[in-house]
Design an enzyme around this catalytic site. Structure first.
Site, PDB file in Angstrom:
ATOM      1  CG  ASP A 110      -2.008   1.017   1.173  1.00  0.00           C
ATOM      2  OD1 ASP A 110      -1.778   2.126   0.644  1.00  0.00           O
ATOM      3  OD2 ASP A 110      -3.112   0.711   1.655  1.00  0.00           O
ATOM      4  CB  THR A 133       1.941  -9.973  -7.211  1.00  0.00           C
ATOM      5  OG1 THR A 133       1.673  -8.683  -7.773  1.00  0.00           O
ATOM      6  CG2 THR A 133       3.348  -9.988  -6.624  1.00  0.00           C
ATOM      7  CD  GLU A 134      -2.521 -12.932  -6.643  1.00  0.00           C
ATOM      8  OE1 GLU A 134      -2.791 -14.067  -6.218  1.00  0.00           O
ATOM      9  OE2 GLU A 134      -1.616 -12.214  -6.146  1.00  0.00           O
ATOM     10  CE1 TYR A 135      -4.091  -4.580  -6.019  1.00  0.00           C
ATOM     11  CE2 TYR A 135      -2.903  -5.887  -4.399  1.00  0.00           C
ATOM     12  CZ  TYR A 135      -3.972  -5.082  -4.735  1.00  0.00           C
ATOM     13  OH  TYR A 135      -4.923  -4.782  -3.801  1.00  0.00           O
ATOM     14  CD  GLU A 136       5.202  -8.243 -11.394  1.00  0.00           C
ATOM     15  OE1 GLU A 136       6.195  -8.181 -12.136  1.00  0.00           O
ATOM     16  OE2 GLU A 136       5.197  -8.852 -10.302  1.00  0.00           O
TER      17      GLU A 136
END
Length: 217
Positions: free
Chosen positions: A118, A191-194
């Protein structure tokens, strides 16, 4: 990202202490006993839904991994993956990353991952950023001498802040990527965000920094 509540998540977590702990104070300094083999320990602080930590454990059986996450609705997704995979080199910890010295002994960890933390962009929230100096001190305490910190983000402001923070703290920058996916870096696990951000064409920033040798008392 707001996560949906998963019915029965807390019960599932409590029913699988072989893979996940909600209080690891009794395992402080004893983490190797929770793994099949004694191997280097790498931790990820803020594992989200766990794509990175699970894939890293699958790709590197010679390393023991610990995924650390504060949100129950996120870590349950990692546990569900682990219940399918049953990886002998993966453990999970449902705790606050600010309290890691309660759960790890000095010099117990070989490497720390921070992925898409975050950004806490407001100045008044600076102390919550996972690369703030108090967090760096925590990582340094539980990390072995000359251990490394690997950090990835899509947020340019947080990346610039983190570059300055680790440098001011006295760490040595080993490598820096300003556009990871268009570089010569090999073996990147996303990652999922990536995946989400890179599909939008946003650059992914990455750094590797090394803690200094600890003073001998």
């Amino acid at each position: 990202m707001r996560l949906r509540n998963k019915p029965g998540a807390k019960e599932t977590i409590l029913n699988h202490p072989e893979y996940i702990l909600t209080d690891a104070s009794d395992w402080r300094g004893q983490w190797q006993k929770r793994f099949e083999k004694t191997q280097p320990i790498h931790i990820e602080v803020g594992s989200g839904k766990g794509q990175f930590i699970v894939e890293m454990a699958k790709a590197n059986p010679e390393i023991n991994y610990i995924g650390i996450e504060l949100q129950t609705n996120a870590i349950i997704s990692i546990l569900e993956k682990q219940l399918e995979e049953k990886l002998p080199n993966l453990q999970l910890l449902l705790v606050n990353g600010a309290d890691l010295t309660d759960y790890f002994a000095d010099s117990e960890v070989d490497l720390v991952y921070l992925n898409f933390s975050d950004p806490w962009p407001k100045t008044r929230h600076e102390k919550r950023r996972l690369t703030y100096h108090t967090f760096l001190k925590t990582y340094e305490t539980i990390a072995k001498p000359k251990a490394e910190l690997h950090f990835k983000t899509d947020n340019q402001g947080l990346f610039e802040y983190s570059l300055a923070s680790v440098t001011w703290y006295g760490m040595t920058l080993k490598r820096v990527w300003l556009d990871l996916h268009h570089s010569d870096y090999e073996g990147n696990i996303m990652t999922e965000y990536e995946e989400k951000f890179s599909q939008k064409g946003q650059p992914i920033y990455r750094l590797e920094a090394v803690f200094h040798e600890k003073d001998k008392a």
